[in-house]
Every structure is written in structure tokens, then in C-alpha cells.
Design an enzyme around this catalytic site. Sequence first.
Site, mmCIF file in Angstrom:
data_model
loop_
_atom_site.group_PDB
_atom_site.id
_atom_site.type_symbol
_atom_site.label_atom_id
_atom_site.label_comp_id
_atom_site.label_asym_id
_atom_site.label_seq_id
_atom_site.Cartn_x
_atom_site.Cartn_y
_atom_site.Cartn_z
ATOM 1 N N GLU A 251 -11.445 17.703 -8.525
ATOM 2 C CA GLU A 251 -11.952 18.738 -9.357
ATOM 3 C C GLU A 251 -10.844 18.995 -10.479
ATOM 4 O OE1 GLU A 251 -14.610 20.998 -8.688
ATOM 5 O OE2 GLU A 251 -13.998 21.147 -11.127
ATOM 6 N N VAL B 271 2.258 20.187 -11.167
ATOM 7 C CA VAL B 271 0.795 20.372 -10.411
ATOM 8 C C VAL B 271 1.293 20.458 -9.035
ATOM 9 C CG1 VAL B 271 -1.390 19.689 -9.962
ATOM 10 C CG2 VAL B 271 -0.528 19.319 -12.253
ATOM 11 N N LYS C 157 -12.365 12.696 -19.738
ATOM 12 C CA LYS C 157 -13.030 13.528 -19.003
ATOM 13 C C LYS C 157 -14.478 13.591 -19.391
ATOM 14 C CE LYS C 157 -8.874 16.650 -19.484
ATOM 15 N NZ LYS C 157 -8.191 17.527 -20.185
ATOM 16 N N LYS D 225 -7.065 12.042 -14.426
ATOM 17 C CA LYS D 225 -8.224 11.890 -14.986
ATOM 18 C C LYS D 225 -8.071 10.180 -15.729
ATOM 19 C CE LYS D 225 -5.437 14.601 -17.811
ATOM 20 N NZ LYS D 225 -5.234 15.889 -17.707
ATOM 21 N N VAL E 32 -10.717 17.088 -14.578
ATOM 22 C CA VAL E 32 -11.460 17.549 -15.779
ATOM 23 C C VAL E 32 -11.502 19.091 -15.799
ATOM 24 C CG1 VAL E 32 -13.891 17.627 -16.962
ATOM 25 C CG2 VAL E 32 -13.070 15.836 -15.301
ATOM 26 N N ARG F 173 10.143 11.023 -7.247
ATOM 27 C CA ARG F 173 10.835 9.602 -7.800
ATOM 28 C C ARG F 173 12.209 9.951 -7.253
ATOM 29 N NH1 ARG F 173 8.027 8.546 -13.361
ATOM 30 N NH2 ARG F 173 8.562 11.108 -13.259
HETATM 31 N N1 LIG Z 1 0.107 19.489 -15.892
HETATM 32 C C1 LIG Z 1 -1.044 19.672 -15.932
HETATM 33 O O1 LIG Z 1 -1.457 20.805 -16.362
HETATM 34 C C2 LIG Z 1 -2.376 18.938 -15.571
HETATM 35 C C3 LIG Z 1 -3.640 19.336 -15.457
HETATM 36 C C4 LIG Z 1 -4.716 18.479 -15.325
HETATM 37 C C5 LIG Z 1 -4.353 17.262 -14.360
HETATM 38 N N2 LIG Z 1 -3.221 16.843 -14.561
HETATM 39 C C6 LIG Z 1 -2.723 15.597 -13.864
HETATM 40 O O2 LIG Z 1 -2.023 15.827 -12.682
HETATM 41 C C7 LIG Z 1 -1.182 14.835 -12.429
HETATM 42 C C8 LIG Z 1 0.283 15.329 -12.192
HETATM 43 O O3 LIG Z 1 0.853 15.759 -13.635
HETATM 44 P P1 LIG Z 1 2.073 16.787 -13.522
HETATM 45 O O4 LIG Z 1 1.836 17.546 -14.883
HETATM 46 O O5 LIG Z 1 2.275 17.453 -12.262
HETATM 47 O O6 LIG Z 1 3.033 15.532 -13.455
HETATM 48 P P2 LIG Z 1 4.749 15.745 -13.541
HETATM 49 O O7 LIG Z 1 5.298 17.071 -13.476
HETATM 50 O O8 LIG Z 1 5.252 14.632 -14.394
HETATM 51 O O9 LIG Z 1 4.943 15.393 -11.971
HETATM 52 C C9 LIG Z 1 4.815 14.163 -11.424
HETATM 53 C C10 LIG Z 1 5.379 14.060 -10.177
HETATM 54 O O10 LIG Z 1 5.226 12.604 -9.531
HETATM 55 C C11 LIG Z 1 6.344 12.125 -8.877
HETATM 56 N N3 LIG Z 1 6.132 10.751 -9.076
HETATM 57 C C12 LIG Z 1 5.907 9.970 -10.085
HETATM 58 N N4 LIG Z 1 6.013 8.477 -9.851
HETATM 59 C C13 LIG Z 1 6.181 8.567 -8.580
HETATM 60 C C14 LIG Z 1 6.067 7.710 -7.560
HETATM 61 N N5 LIG Z 1 6.051 6.249 -8.080
HETATM 62 N N6 LIG Z 1 6.555 7.785 -6.470
HETATM 63 C C15 LIG Z 1 6.661 9.086 -5.968
HETATM 64 N N7 LIG Z 1 6.575 10.253 -6.731
HETATM 65 C C16 LIG Z 1 6.287 9.810 -8.044
HETATM 66 C C17 LIG Z 1 7.409 12.756 -9.779
HETATM 67 O O11 LIG Z 1 8.778 12.521 -9.192
HETATM 68 P P3 LIG Z 1 9.955 13.178 -9.764
HETATM 69 O O12 LIG Z 1 10.002 14.653 -10.005
HETATM 70 O O13 LIG Z 1 11.066 12.925 -8.915
HETATM 71 O O14 LIG Z 1 10.072 12.734 -11.229
HETATM 72 C C18 LIG Z 1 6.853 14.045 -10.180
HETATM 73 O O15 LIG Z 1 7.359 15.092 -8.964
HETATM 74 C C19 LIG Z 1 -1.373 13.771 -13.547
HETATM 75 O O16 LIG Z 1 -2.267 12.803 -13.357
HETATM 76 C C20 LIG Z 1 -1.958 14.710 -14.786
HETATM 77 O O17 LIG Z 1 -2.568 14.089 -15.465
HETATM 78 C C21 LIG Z 1 -2.012 17.557 -14.982
#
Ligand SMILES: NC(=O)c1ccc[n+]([C@@H]2O[C@H](COP(=O)([O-])OP(=O)(O)OC[C@H]3O[C@@H](n4cnc5c(N)ncnc54)[C@H](OP(=O)(O)O)[C@@H]3O)[C@@H](O)[C@H]2O)c1
Length: 437
Positions: A134, A19, A210, A110, A137, A50
Amino acid sequence: MLASLMRTVNCGMIGGGTVGGGVLQALDRNGSLLASRLGARIKIHKVAVRDLNRPRKVEIPKSLLTDNWRAVVEDPKTDIVIELAGGTTTAKTMVLAALRAGKPVITANKALLSAHGQELCAAAAQHNTNLYYEAAVAGGIPVIKALREGFVGNRITHIYGIVNGTCNYILSRMKAEGVNFSDVLAEAQALGYAEAEPSLDVDGYDSQHKVGLLASLAHGFWIGPDAVHVEGIRNVSQLDVQFASALGYTIKLLGIVKKTGAKVQASVYPALIPDSHVLASVSGVFNAVFIRGDIAGDSLFYGQGAGQDATASAVVSDIADAVLDLKSGTPHRIPPFKTHNHKSAVLPVDAAVSKYYLRLSVVDKPGVLAKVAAILAKSRIGISSVIQPEGHEGESVPLILMIHDAKNSAMLNALKAITRLPAIREQPVMFRVENLD
Ligand SMILES: NC(=O)c1ccc[n+]([C@@H]2O[C@H](COP(=O)([O-])OP(=O)(O)OC[C@H]3O[C@@H](n4cnc5c(N)ncnc54)[C@H](OP(=O)(O)O)[C@@H]3O)[C@@H](O)[C@H]2O)c1
């Protein structure tokens, strides 16, 4: 407005994954359009991750990166904090730290909101700032904004949502291709549509988070995840998909928020819905949320419920709101959540009333139906139709019963008695039927 006179709003982002990368790309593509619409320039000036050395699909300039999220939150230049890290423990600390510093927070998380939303919303109010969510959900579908703003003048009587793309993908393929749950799940995992650990999706917990948020917003009292009854889709078999289809129904994992007297039903379960209803044609990874307001009537929101770009679109919309609220100095213009209903409560699932589809596996002898009907009648449960599909031969044959409105507790009690009949060969299968009328 002359671009040089425009205010720049600095956003600090925690998370540069799917995201986070999408948000950077969206701002790269449409940043000047947004600036001309908002009268302010949006700049992502710091990104916490991270692992600083992880290769990223969307490259983030090294100069923006830090591996210390506090450096993002505590930087005096950070006007808005965007939490896209995920998880519920450190993420809660991150969000609270930003709110306590009086900084508006945007989150797509969420799970975090479902677990701690009430506390986070209270912290936003206490520190005179706001929390925007936003993207939490239904991804790119602006359903939070719709409930908070578009339908503010309505009493919401019903919400039916298909809010988990993975489940909808699996159920759609089961119906379209006649394949089994486990085969589609394995394929979806191989294609990256489903997680290696699929429980959050297929056992309904993601939808539960959600639905709790939608129900809270719609009804004005906080509805946490434990109050939302949840059943997943692991028990949906190909046989039931086919029988439902023959009866004119499609099985969907449905989030349900229904005003029932003074109480609110908040549930997630697989349900048969009529093929003729528009929700039945929501296929694949798409999401849809049907909202009925007492003034607006019925509305349907349809779109991409997850994924990089759709979710980024929702985050950017929150950034725009936060920028406008900062510009106009009205941090509580639309509060994240407002308790305004002190009398209602969640209806226990036992007391919820619905119609049912019941599939029994019975010995092929006369008199079985009469015994089943007698048990149901004793519980004052009416049968609306009985189908004994042809082409099933052998020791046991399927018997499908469509059941009139009945209380969940009465239905479960009757089911226990039915299961004890010697003529019943397998554990009965029961799904609720939602006619969505
Ligand atoms: N993906 C979707 O389609 C989607 C849809 C709706 C909502 N969401 C929500 O959006 C959020 C992010 O999802 P995502 O899919 O983007 O996850 P992701 O691809 O796993 O990305 C998570 C990011 O957060 C970083 N991170 C994690 N822990 C950290 C910490 N303690 N300090 C600093 N950075 C940290 C990670 O760093 P590294 O890259 O170095 O590991 C990574 O860049 C979640 O809450 C998810 O439920 C996602």
C-alpha cells in the site's frame, strides 16, 4: 477478547529510517486500538539497520536492533517481514528470502516493485504467502486497496494521478508565486522537500514507477517501467505557467492510465489541466488520484503522498491485512497482482492522442501564422485557438496555439517542420492538454 488470550504477531522490520521510525511511532500510539480491532497484538520484535550506532530521530531500543537483515527474516519467531530499506538489489534478495520462507512481506519500495514486482508476486504465490505494498503508491492514500478491493467490480477506464509531491510542490509554487523552476527546486532542496539528486522526482521516474503499478492493477497485465512513457518537469517555464493560467489551465505532472480501444495508455508528463477540475486545486506536496470505473463513476483520493506518518499509516494498514490473513489462514485472499487480461497491451506513446498547447517564438512579421497553420493542416492537425499575448515586443514574440486532438507522432512530425521555418526563433515548447473528461 481478554488481552492475555490474544495472539501476538511478531513483525521483523528491515529499515529503521524515516518510514521504519514512523511505523514504530504509529504502533506505539495506536497499538492497543489496532489490537482491539484485529483481535491480535502486533509486536515489532526485531529491526535491522545498516549502522547500529547511528543516532536516530525515532529511538529504537537497542535490544531490537541488529545489523544483519537475515537475522530478521530467518528468525523462526518472525511472522511478517516489513522491508523498509529501499533500493532494488539487496532489497530484492531480502524480499525473496522472506517469501521463500513462506513469510508475508510488506514493502513501501516502489522502485523495487516497479523493477521486479512480477517476479516477487509470482514468488509470493509459489510459496503460498502474500506481498502487500500500500505504501508504495501515494503514501497515506489507500489507493492500492481501493483498486484491489473497492473497485474490484469495475472496469477502470481512466486514472489520473498527481503522485509526486516534490513536483507538485514545485509547480504549485511556480504558479502561485511566479518563480522559476530552478529557484523553487533549490529552495525545496534546502528545506528538505527535494533530494540533493532530484532526478528521480523531477524527471518523472518516481511517478513512472507508481503509474506502472496502478496501471498493472487496473488492467490485469503487468506494465513495467519501460512501458510507461515519461517526461519530467524541467522544461516547464514560468512563461508557460503564466500563459496556461491566462487560458484557464494549470500545469501538473500527471500520471495517466487511459483505456484506449483494446490498449492502455500509461504515461507520465506535464500537462495542462482545466482550472475548473478538482485536480487543478491539488497544491503543494499533496497527492491525488482520480479513478473512473464503469460502474462507480468518478472518485477522487486526496492526501499526503509521502512523509513519515502518512507512509507509516499505509504500512500499518498492510500489517493489519497480513495479520488478519494469517489469523484466518487465507494468504491469497487478495493476491498482490493477478494477470486476468491476456489480450491487452500498452499503447505506444506515438499512437496516443491528445490536445496540445504549443508556444512558438516567432519573428513579428505578417504571414508566420499562415505558414505554421499550413504545416499543421498538411498533417491533418486542427488549431482550436491562437493567442498572441500583448506586451511582448522585440525581434521575436510568443505565439500560442491550442491544438485539437492529434496523434503524438503526427504532432512531433509537424513540430519538426515548424522548427525549420526561418521565422521560428527558439525551440518550440509543447505540452499536452488533458481535459480530464
Ligand atoms: N520517506 C518517505 O516518505 C517514503 C514514502 C513512500 C515510500 N517510501 C519508501 O520506503 C522505503 C524506506 O524509505 P525511508 O525514507 O524510510 O528510507 P531511510 O530513511 O533511508 O531508511 C532506510 C533504512 O534502511 C536501513 N537499511 C538500508 N540498507 C540496509 C541493509 N542492507 N540492511 C539493513 N538495514 C538497511 C537503513 O539503516 P541505517 O539507518 O543504519 O542507515 C535505514 O534505517 C524506500 O523504499 C522508500 O522508497 C518512503
